[in-house]
Design an enzyme around this catalytic site. Structure first.
Site, PDB file in Angstrom:
ATOM      1  CE  LYS A 181      -4.000  -2.228   2.108  1.00  0.00           C
ATOM      2  NZ  LYS A 181      -5.020  -2.216   3.190  1.00  0.00           N
ATOM      3  CG  ASN A 182       5.457   2.759  -0.636  1.00  0.00           C
ATOM      4  OD1 ASN A 182       5.521   3.537  -1.564  1.00  0.00           O
ATOM      5  ND2 ASN A 182       6.293   2.771   0.373  1.00  0.00           N
TER       6      ASN A 182
END
Length: 346
Positions: free
Chosen positions: A111-112
């Site tokens: 989720k970067n």
């Protein structure tokens, strides 16, 4: 480059002969930092050397290696990622190898934002050659987290920018077969039928999709996703929704069953506001569910709101508001429908 290479026993930059010519640039937090961050020694040194090559605009193999180590320590540093792209282009590195590096980093950072932005940049550079890999990569992410927004956004971008639509509807079907409550899969299915250049558009797909959706509703009427999907199938065409016999049929089936009635009643209420003429069977089904405290001559829309006040207590104030304003809502909805029809005719 395999990111696992940088996880081996680290040698400080100051002890590496190939970095002897570089003078590190320390972080300048000013004379009196209010809340200094307690960086690890490895992180501070790596970033000091990164600042040095960044200021010098050094586009070399060692600079690329340095960005690998900096990213390993902090995958969210967008400056490091941006400079890495500059170096990759300058060196003409095989971007398929770079994808392997990103795969490794992304495994623990799904989720970067910076990683997904870098991945899109790579896919854009690789073009059609990247389609299969990117679609498979997102599938792998979904097997761990079916609702990963970043992965869904990336997948939709790949489809629109690079192609790969051929099996996408079948993939959505597979996801829903595995979990009919997967609202992300429902969203993707709608995206496919409305955006795919292979399916003919929403109107062309409507009948088949309505068939599928009402079957799903009959099996799981408490599942909100297919109800919302059904609304979407008639976007900007409320009159077709009001007149669709399958819609009326599924409403009657659900309201005369022992299942949850909340979504069916909410759907029926909205249809009535758009001028839907219910059958006597539907009216009778609502009467059976109506609390005894209601007046017998209460309007059908208000009966529905009264039922929902009891059946959906979390939104009791909302249903109370709907009941008090339903006449105004009906007038507004029907006026909006008339204007939409005139616009379509024009």
């Amino acid at each position: 480059m395999d990111c696992r290479e940088v996880t081996k026993t680290r040698i400080p930059f100051k002890e590496r002969p190939d970095w002897a010519d570089v003078k590190p640039v320390p972080q300048d937090d000013g004379p009196c930092p209010v809340v200094p961050i307690a960086y690890t020694e490895d992180f501070s040194e790596t970033m000091d050397y990164f600042r040095a090559i960044y200021v010098a605009d050094e586009r070399s193999t060692r600079a690329l290696q340095l960005t690998s180590e900096a990213i390993q320590l902090n995958p969210g540093n967008y400056t490091v990622w941006q400079f890495r792209r500059v170096v990759l282009e300058a060196l003409g590195v095989d971007l398929h190898e770079e994808l392997k590096f990103v795969d490794c980093i992304a495994g623990e950072n799904t989720k970067n934002y910076q990683i997904w932005h870098h991945r899109r940049w790579l896919a854009e550079k690789l073009g059609a050659d990247a389609v299969t890999n990117e679609l498979e990569f997102t599938k792998k992410i979904f097997s761990q987290d079916a609702k990963n927004y970043h992965a869904w956004s990336h997948r939709q971008w790949v489809l629109q920018a690079l192609g790969g639509w051929e099996e996408e509807l079948a993939y959505c079907q597979q996801l829903l077969d595995d979990d009919i409550y997967n609202n992300s899969a429902w969203n993707q299915r709608y995206f496919v039928i409305t955006r795919s250049p292979l399916l003919g558009g929403l109107v062309a797909m409507r009948e088949l999709e309505v068939n599928y959706t009402v079957q799903t509703i009959r099996a799981s009427p408490e599942n909100e996703s297919p109800w919302r999907y059904l609304r979407g199938l008639f976007k900007n065409d409320t009159q077709s929704l009001v007149q669709d016999s399958q819609v009326a049929s599924v409403l009657l089936d659900v309201l005369t069953s022992q299942n949850s009635h909340v979504h069916a009643l909410s759907f029926l209420l909205d249809l009535l506001c758009h001028g839907f003429e219910p059958s006597q069977e539907l009216k009778s089904a609502v009467d059976v569910l109506t609390p005894q405290s209601c007046l017998p001559d209460l309007a059908l829309t208000k009966k529905i709101c009264s039922i929902l006040e009891h059946a959906d207590p979390m939104r009791v104030k909302y249903w109370n508001w709907r009941k008090s304003t339903v006449r105004v809502q009906s007038a507004q909805s029907q006026n909006a429908d008339r204007l939409a029809n005139l616009s379509m005719q024009g």
